[in-house]
Design a protein around this motif. Structure first.
Motif, PDB file in Angstrom:
ATOM      1  N   THR A   1      -0.869  -2.755   4.480  1.00  0.00           N
ATOM      2  CA  THR A   1       0.330  -3.574   4.643  1.00  0.00           C
ATOM      3  C   THR A   1       1.612  -2.756   4.596  1.00  0.00           C
ATOM      4  OG1 THR A   1       0.361  -3.993   2.244  1.00  0.00           O
ATOM      5  CG2 THR A   1      -0.775  -5.603   3.644  1.00  0.00           C
ATOM      6  N   GLN A   2       1.523  -1.461   4.276  1.00  0.00           N
ATOM      7  CA  GLN A   2       2.709  -0.631   4.161  1.00  0.00           C
ATOM      8  C   GLN A   2       2.590   0.604   5.051  1.00  0.00           C
ATOM      9  OE1 GLN A   2       3.535   0.415   0.094  1.00  0.00           O
ATOM     10  NE2 GLN A   2       3.273  -1.673  -0.681  1.00  0.00           N
ATOM     11  N   PRO A   3       3.717   1.135   5.524  1.00  0.00           N
ATOM     12  CA  PRO A   3       3.659   2.376   6.311  1.00  0.00           C
ATOM     13  C   PRO A   3       3.267   3.555   5.429  1.00  0.00           C
ATOM     14  CG  PRO A   3       5.930   1.753   5.872  1.00  0.00           C
ATOM     15  CD  PRO A   3       5.082   0.608   5.402  1.00  0.00           C
ATOM     16  N   THR A   4       2.627   4.530   6.018  1.00  0.00           N
ATOM     17  CA  THR A   4       2.184   5.698   5.263  1.00  0.00           C
ATOM     18  C   THR A   4       3.303   6.725   5.165  1.00  0.00           C
ATOM     19  OG1 THR A   4       1.244   6.585   7.306  1.00  0.00           O
ATOM     20  CG2 THR A   4      -0.256   5.466   5.810  1.00  0.00           C
ATOM     21  N   PRO A   5       3.313   7.547   4.095  1.00  0.00           N
ATOM     22  CA  PRO A   5       4.346   8.578   3.923  1.00  0.00           C
ATOM     23  C   PRO A   5       4.036   9.807   4.765  1.00  0.00           C
ATOM     24  CG  PRO A   5       2.818   8.670   2.114  1.00  0.00           C
ATOM     25  CD  PRO A   5       2.365   7.528   2.971  1.00  0.00           C
ATOM     26  N   ASN A   6       4.826  10.866   4.580  1.00  0.00           N
ATOM     27  CA  ASN A   6       4.566  12.117   5.304  1.00  0.00           C
ATOM     28  C   ASN A   6       3.283  12.777   4.841  1.00  0.00           C
ATOM     29  OD1 ASN A   6       7.904  12.174   4.759  1.00  0.00           O
ATOM     30  ND2 ASN A   6       7.244  12.394   6.869  1.00  0.00           N
ATOM     31  N   VAL A   7       2.992  12.681   3.524  1.00  0.00           N
ATOM     32  CA  VAL A   7       1.806  13.322   2.956  1.00  0.00           C
ATOM     33  C   VAL A   7       1.109  12.355   2.007  1.00  0.00           C
ATOM     34  CG1 VAL A   7       0.917  15.261   1.598  1.00  0.00           C
ATOM     35  CG2 VAL A   7       2.906  15.597   3.087  1.00  0.00           C
ATOM     36  N   ILE A   8      -0.221  12.302   2.115  1.00  0.00           N
ATOM     37  CA  ILE A   8      -1.041  11.531   1.178  1.00  0.00           C
ATOM     38  C   ILE A   8      -1.947  12.505   0.441  1.00  0.00           C
ATOM     39  CG2 ILE A   8      -2.755   9.701   0.896  1.00  0.00           C
ATOM     40  CD1 ILE A   8      -1.853   8.563   3.570  1.00  0.00           C
TER      41      ILE A   8
END
Length: 423
Positions: free
Chosen positions: A74-81
């Motif tokens: 439901t949320q956009p992903t960050p630059n790094v996981i």
């Protein structure tokens, strides 16, 4: 997710790195970590306080792979996981699920265990950018995140050396300029000296330069300085040494913000192997930031009580602010001044609880001649022991081991003549 990956085959110990363990700072990115164990979560939080992740927005959550898949549905992903695995669940199946909710361009770091059965090739195919075998320490996390954005892990560009005096008049600027000269000439590293004492800087005098532009033009420029703009402001001292000079005028008051020099340092990091900061003896937001953000620090002190107190305070603060870096270094200057009561080198080192990297002798004639002529000590006396000290300091501050010349045998002249006659 990107399709390049790197596996760390050996577990990295969480210890203070040696001088040549260079880790380039990460850019302004967002990182979200999903941990399984509290130890890993603590290591990631500690990494977030490291100076090299100073621009990174880092958050830590528990739950591992399952929590990441649920949140990014439901949320956009960050630059790094950053994902920690349990060693029991199927990593590949979890990564397949993550791929369905992960935005393109997101980079993934997996912290696994020795019990993981997933082949490295399969992890690469699923877009894992880095795979680290736990348990990890804060420095492992810092190295992994930073390496995602550095083109190479080699020491190629951007090492910042900050030199500051423990007290006004300790001679830190003279040391900084001579060390930078040795780095450029003897270590053959392209270098830039930045004179940060805008009102009273002496780098222009010491290098016998009178540039019309310098650091003030960059600081007060309305736009973010780029490489071409900085290059126009540099004054050439030698083939490998350039100067970003201070105006050394009192026409304006230099009340600077904490991040005033960040853009300048970032721009120079991209093109210059070594940047030497000549930091004035003052304590403000920007001087503290410049010191904490440097790759290596040298404090210059005279052998008296005020310098001892200040040096100890500075060393303690900087060690606490840079737990994953090599401890700041210090040297003693103007040792052995005639008729002046001094704290001995041994007593100074005992109070500081570490040895100085050099104890530069007081030589008013030598240093006075160099200052008045706009020359370096090496130009006045190439074989003087102080010249050798500056070279040794250059080696230690840049992390480059000293290259010793092979000993010349007493038979060398005879062997040379024999080879010449045969030729």
């Amino acid at each position: 997710m990107m399709s390049y990956a790197r596996q760390k085959s050996e577990q990295q110990a969480d210890i203070t790195p040696p001088a040549n363990d260079y880790i380039a700072p990460a850019p302004r990115v967002s990182v979200q970590a999903f941990c399984v164990t509290e130890n890993t979560a603590a290591a990631v939080r500690s990494a977030g306080e490291d100076r090299r992740l100073g621009k990174v927005h880092l958050s830590v959550q528990m739950g591992g792979m399952e929590a990441a898949v649920e949140i990014y549905d439901t949320q956009p992903t960050p630059n790094v996981i950053v994902l920690e695995t349990e060693g029991k669940s199927d990593i590949l199946a979890g990564l397949d699920q993550l791929a369905t909710v992960c935005d393109p361009g997101t980079r993934v770091v997996v912290i696994g265990t020795a019990h993981d059965a997933a082949p490295y090739r399969e992890l690469v195919r699923r877009g894992v950018n880095d795979y680290v075998i736990g348990p990890v320490g804060a420095l492992d996390v810092v190295r992994s995140i930073c390496s995602l954005f550095s083109a190479s892990e080699a020491i190629s560009v951007g090492r910042i050396v900050a030199i500051v005096g423990a007290k006004g008049g300790a001679g830190a600027s003279t040391v900084a300029h001579n060390v930078a000269w040795a780095i450029a000439r003897d270590l053959a590293m392209d270098s830039v000296v930045i004179d940060l004492d805008l009102a009273f800087g002496t780098a222009g005098l010491d290098y016998n330069k009178d540039p019309l532009q310098g650091i003030a033009n960059a600081v007060f420029s309305g736009d973010r300085p780029d490489t071409a703009f900085i290059d126009r402001l540099l004054s050439k001292c030698t083939d490998r040494l350039s100067l970003l000079a201070a105006p050394a005028t009192l026409e304006r008051v230099y009340d600077l913000g904490e991040q005033a020099f960040d853009a300048i340092f970032d721009t120079l990091r991209m093109t210059t192997p070594c940047i030497v900061l000549d930091i004035p003896h003052q304590w403000s937001g920007w001087t503290r930031r410049a010191l904490v953000g440097a790759d290596d620090i040298l404090i210059v002190a005279e052998p008296d009580l005020a310098n001892l107190r200040n040096a100890k305070n500075m060393l303690n603060l900087l060690k606490a602010a840079r737990p994953n870096d090599r401890a700041p270094l210090y040297c003693l200057n103007q040792v052995g001044m005639s008729k002046r009561p001094e704290i001995t080198v041994r007593e100074f080192a005992k109070a500081i609880e570490s040895q100085p990297i050099a104890a530069i002798p007081c030589d008013p004639r030598l240093f006075g001649e160099a200052a008045n002529n706009g020359q370096m000590i090496a130009e006045i006396s190439a074989r003087h022991r102080t010249t050798e000290m500056f070279l040794q300091m250059a080696h230690q501050l840049t992390g480059r081991g000293e290259t010793r010349k092979p000993r010349r045998s007493f038979l060398s002249p005879i062997m040379s003549r024999l080879r010449a006659s045969k030729a």
